[in-house]
Design a protein around this motif. Structure first.
Motif, PDB file in Angstrom:
ATOM      1  N   LEU A  31       0.750  -1.207  -0.097  1.00  0.00           N
ATOM      2  CA  LEU A  31       0.026  -0.074   0.263  1.00  0.00           C
ATOM      3  C   LEU A  31       0.712   1.098   0.152  1.00  0.00           C
ATOM      4  O   LEU A  31       0.174   2.053  -1.393  1.00  0.00           O
ATOM      5  CB  LEU A  31      -1.160   0.399   0.972  1.00  0.00           C
ATOM      6  CG  LEU A  31      -1.500  -0.894   1.060  1.00  0.00           C
ATOM      7  CD1 LEU A  31      -2.795  -1.096   2.411  1.00  0.00           C
ATOM      8  CD2 LEU A  31      -2.965  -0.844  -0.166  1.00  0.00           C
ATOM      9  N   ARG A  32       2.174   1.517   0.677  1.00  0.00           N
ATOM     10  CA  ARG A  32       3.283   2.040   0.638  1.00  0.00           C
ATOM     11  C   ARG A  32       3.915   2.910  -0.574  1.00  0.00           C
ATOM     12  O   ARG A  32       3.633   3.772  -1.398  1.00  0.00           O
ATOM     13  CB  ARG A  32       3.962   2.253   1.625  1.00  0.00           C
ATOM     14  CG  ARG A  32       5.077   3.182   1.913  1.00  0.00           C
ATOM     15  CD  ARG A  32       6.400   2.634   2.440  1.00  0.00           C
ATOM     16  NE  ARG A  32       7.323   1.940   1.223  1.00  0.00           N
ATOM     17  CZ  ARG A  32       8.135   1.357   1.594  1.00  0.00           C
ATOM     18  NH1 ARG A  32       9.004   1.280   2.372  1.00  0.00           N
ATOM     19  NH2 ARG A  32       8.812   0.400   0.621  1.00  0.00           N
ATOM     20  N   GLU A  33       4.017   1.598  -1.287  1.00  0.00           N
ATOM     21  CA  GLU A  33       4.572   1.806  -2.751  1.00  0.00           C
ATOM     22  C   GLU A  33       3.192   2.391  -3.768  1.00  0.00           C
ATOM     23  O   GLU A  33       3.288   3.140  -4.644  1.00  0.00           O
ATOM     24  CB  GLU A  33       5.453   0.657  -3.276  1.00  0.00           C
ATOM     25  CG  GLU A  33       6.770   0.122  -2.032  1.00  0.00           C
ATOM     26  CD  GLU A  33       7.051   1.455  -2.224  1.00  0.00           C
ATOM     27  OE1 GLU A  33       7.345   1.611  -2.957  1.00  0.00           O
ATOM     28  OE2 GLU A  33       7.588   1.819  -1.100  1.00  0.00           O
ATOM     29  N   VAL A  34       1.915   1.626  -3.055  1.00  0.00           N
ATOM     30  CA  VAL A  34       0.380   2.209  -4.663  1.00  0.00           C
ATOM     31  C   VAL A  34      -0.084   3.292  -4.229  1.00  0.00           C
ATOM     32  O   VAL A  34       0.492   4.360  -5.428  1.00  0.00           O
ATOM     33  CB  VAL A  34      -0.472   1.220  -4.741  1.00  0.00           C
ATOM     34  CG1 VAL A  34      -1.612   2.091  -5.462  1.00  0.00           C
ATOM     35  CG2 VAL A  34      -0.137  -0.333  -4.590  1.00  0.00           C
ATOM     36  N   LEU A  75      -7.439  -2.318  -3.246  1.00  0.00           N
ATOM     37  CA  LEU A  75      -6.899  -1.417  -4.641  1.00  0.00           C
ATOM     38  C   LEU A  75      -7.834  -2.249  -5.829  1.00  0.00           C
ATOM     39  O   LEU A  75      -8.566  -3.437  -5.108  1.00  0.00           O
ATOM     40  CB  LEU A  75      -6.053  -2.534  -4.410  1.00  0.00           C
ATOM     41  CG  LEU A  75      -4.760  -2.492  -4.142  1.00  0.00           C
ATOM     42  CD1 LEU A  75      -3.075  -3.178  -4.113  1.00  0.00           C
ATOM     43  CD2 LEU A  75      -4.607  -1.086  -3.984  1.00  0.00           C
ATOM     44  N   ARG A  76      -7.853  -2.398  -6.647  1.00  0.00           N
ATOM     45  CA  ARG A  76      -8.880  -1.848  -7.771  1.00  0.00           C
ATOM     46  C   ARG A  76      -7.570  -2.633  -9.271  1.00  0.00           C
ATOM     47  O   ARG A  76      -6.795  -1.835  -9.206  1.00  0.00           O
ATOM     48  CB  ARG A  76      -9.811  -1.549  -8.250  1.00  0.00           C
ATOM     49  CG  ARG A  76      -9.145  -0.209  -8.241  1.00  0.00           C
ATOM     50  CD  ARG A  76     -10.354   0.777  -9.009  1.00  0.00           C
ATOM     51  NE  ARG A  76     -10.281   2.029  -9.377  1.00  0.00           N
ATOM     52  CZ  ARG A  76      -9.886   2.532 -10.515  1.00  0.00           C
ATOM     53  NH1 ARG A  76      -9.770   1.346 -11.212  1.00  0.00           N
ATOM     54  NH2 ARG A  76      -9.527   3.986 -10.603  1.00  0.00           N
ATOM     55  N   ARG A  77      -7.311  -3.196 -10.223  1.00  0.00           N
ATOM     56  CA  ARG A  77      -6.848  -3.644 -10.595  1.00  0.00           C
ATOM     57  C   ARG A  77      -8.035  -2.691 -12.231  1.00  0.00           C
ATOM     58  O   ARG A  77      -8.941  -2.563 -12.395  1.00  0.00           O
ATOM     59  CB  ARG A  77      -7.063  -5.230 -11.993  1.00  0.00           C
ATOM     60  CG  ARG A  77      -6.111  -5.951 -10.609  1.00  0.00           C
ATOM     61  CD  ARG A  77      -6.130  -7.529 -10.947  1.00  0.00           C
ATOM     62  NE  ARG A  77      -7.522  -7.998 -11.703  1.00  0.00           N
ATOM     63  CZ  ARG A  77      -6.949  -8.916 -11.919  1.00  0.00           C
ATOM     64  NH1 ARG A  77      -5.741  -9.614 -12.335  1.00  0.00           N
ATOM     65  NH2 ARG A  77      -8.038  -9.756 -12.786  1.00  0.00           N
ATOM     66  N   THR A  94      -8.347   1.631  -4.117  1.00  0.00           N
ATOM     67  CA  THR A  94      -9.900   2.363  -3.838  1.00  0.00           C
ATOM     68  C   THR A  94     -10.106   3.143  -3.230  1.00  0.00           C
ATOM     69  O   THR A  94      -9.215   4.024  -2.674  1.00  0.00           O
ATOM     70  CB  THR A  94     -10.832   0.720  -3.533  1.00  0.00           C
ATOM     71  OG1 THR A  94     -10.716   0.643  -2.019  1.00  0.00           O
ATOM     72  CG2 THR A  94     -10.665   0.060  -4.852  1.00  0.00           C
ATOM     73  N   ASP A  95     -11.715   4.060  -2.811  1.00  0.00           N
ATOM     74  CA  ASP A  95     -11.983   4.655  -1.888  1.00  0.00           C
ATOM     75  C   ASP A  95     -11.724   4.115  -0.406  1.00  0.00           C
ATOM     76  O   ASP A  95     -11.352   5.074   0.584  1.00  0.00           O
ATOM     77  CB  ASP A  95     -13.902   4.991  -1.611  1.00  0.00           C
ATOM     78  CG  ASP A  95     -14.228   5.986  -2.645  1.00  0.00           C
ATOM     79  OD1 ASP A  95     -13.024   6.888  -3.401  1.00  0.00           O
ATOM     80  OD2 ASP A  95     -15.490   6.377  -3.127  1.00  0.00           O
ATOM     81  N   ALA A  96     -11.656   2.923   0.093  1.00  0.00           N
ATOM     82  CA  ALA A  96     -11.053   1.775   1.074  1.00  0.00           C
ATOM     83  C   ALA A  96      -9.893   2.242   0.943  1.00  0.00           C
ATOM     84  O   ALA A  96      -9.579   2.624   2.424  1.00  0.00           O
ATOM     85  CB  ALA A  96     -11.693   0.833   1.291  1.00  0.00           C
ATOM     86  N   LEU A 107      -6.941   4.993   4.150  1.00  0.00           N
ATOM     87  CA  LEU A 107      -5.493   4.213   4.826  1.00  0.00           C
ATOM     88  C   LEU A 107      -4.546   5.642   5.213  1.00  0.00           C
ATOM     89  O   LEU A 107      -3.982   5.008   5.626  1.00  0.00           O
ATOM     90  CB  LEU A 107      -5.773   3.360   4.237  1.00  0.00           C
ATOM     91  CG  LEU A 107      -6.197   1.833   4.986  1.00  0.00           C
ATOM     92  CD1 LEU A 107      -5.944  -0.350   3.652  1.00  0.00           C
ATOM     93  CD2 LEU A 107      -6.578   1.472   5.908  1.00  0.00           C
ATOM     94  N   LEU A 108      -4.848   5.953   3.984  1.00  0.00           N
ATOM     95  CA  LEU A 108      -3.162   6.625   3.744  1.00  0.00           C
ATOM     96  C   LEU A 108      -3.013   7.487   4.793  1.00  0.00           C
ATOM     97  O   LEU A 108      -2.120   7.673   5.876  1.00  0.00           O
ATOM     98  CB  LEU A 108      -3.620   7.622   2.913  1.00  0.00           C
ATOM     99  CG  LEU A 108      -3.795   7.141   1.523  1.00  0.00           C
ATOM    100  CD1 LEU A 108      -4.094   8.609   0.216  1.00  0.00           C
ATOM    101  CD2 LEU A 108      -2.400   5.945   1.192  1.00  0.00           C
TER     102      LEU A 108
END
Length: 278
Positions: free
Chosen positions: A28-31, A65-67, A82-84, A88-89
């Motif tokens: 998640l950090r890298e995305v 995440l979404r693809r 995603t919004d979810a 988390l940020l």
């Protein structure tokens, strides 16, 4: 993961299920940093393709995440929040803030940084990094971005070291604005204050440049910017980024302690960048 019955109604436990382990958090950090393609994620994390595929599949299944298809032959996807996931940020930034202060630091609450600290190292490694969309005007020859803790804020007694001076900083940039404008250099101020708070301050001080709200911590997460907790919220530590016309960071100023010098130096560095062709 086996859970106690009481955990079924515990938000912390349910969030821990989604995050899973430290690899999920780092994915998640890298995305958030803009590494959204499989090969880029694998390179940044040093994960095997099998493990990364498993983690990405789990985060997609959890709705974080979404693809998004970006190539058909062969089929290739980008992995986007995603919004979810975007929600988390603030958690990721809070984790970074805690780690900077209590693990990598000595626990001191400060709005500045030591030259040999982790925050200093991260910020001064930013040159070469592309900024997120929307942070550079499309017609700017260069752009100066400055983050600040917050205007109109009571930092308490004793005051948090390095936090004060935001109004002065804005007035210095306001006074220097004609030089920035004539040179075609964009200028943005960024804080975690709400847009309405920023708008009121901009009207009062008659600021000629935009203020951007990072209340959702998307900018802090994308660039791993240093923060501190003051007056009830996470705040940006004061720093300056100088980017070229292609949205690439070329220079950083951090920590910022001498405000007049920093404003003048940011303009000098922006003017030193190569001008776009044509």
């Amino acid at each position: 993961m086996r859970m106690h019955n009481a955990d079924e109604t515990c938000g912390i436990a349910q969030a821990a299920l989604v995050l899973g382990d430290w690899w999920n958090v780092l994915v998640l950090r890298e995305v958030a940093r803009g590494h959204v393609r499989f090969d880029a994620l694998a390179a940044e994390l040093g994960l095997s393709r099998k493990v990364l595929t498993e983690r990405l599949g789990r985060l997609v299944a959890q709705g974080v995440l979404r693809r998004s298809l970006y190539q058909r032959r062969p089929v290739r996807y980008e992995y986007l929040l995603t919004d979810a996931g975007t929600a988390l940020l603030p958690l990721l930034v809070a984790m970074q803030d805690w780690g900077d202060r209590w693990v990598l630091g000595d626990g001191t609450l400060t709005a500045t940084a030591e030259a040999d600290g982790a925050e200093h190292t991260r910020v001064h490694a930013l040159p070469g990094t592309r900024l997120p969309d929307g942070l550079v005007p499309p017609d700017a020859a260069a752009t100066v971005l400055f983050t600040y803790p917050g205007t109109g804020t009571d930092w308490g007694d004793p005051a948090i070291p390095g936090a004060a001076g935001c109004t002065l900083e804005h007035r210095l940039f306001r006074d220097a604005w004609p030089e920035f404008h004539r040179a075609g250099v964009g200028l943005y101020g960024i804080s975690t204050q709400l847009p309405q708070e920023q708008a009121e301050f901009a009207r009062t001080e008659e600021l000629p440049y935009p203020l951007l709200s990072d209340a959702g911590h998307g900018i802090a997460a994308a660039l791993r910017l240093p923060t501190f907790r003051g007056a009830g919220r996470l705040r940006h530590k004061r720093l300056i980024l100088v980017a070229d016309a292609e949205r690439t960071v070329r220079h950083t100023l951090f920590p910022v302690t001498d405000l007049p010098h920093a404003v003048a130096e940011s303009l000098r560095l922006a003017l030193s960048l190569p001008r776009p062709a044509g």
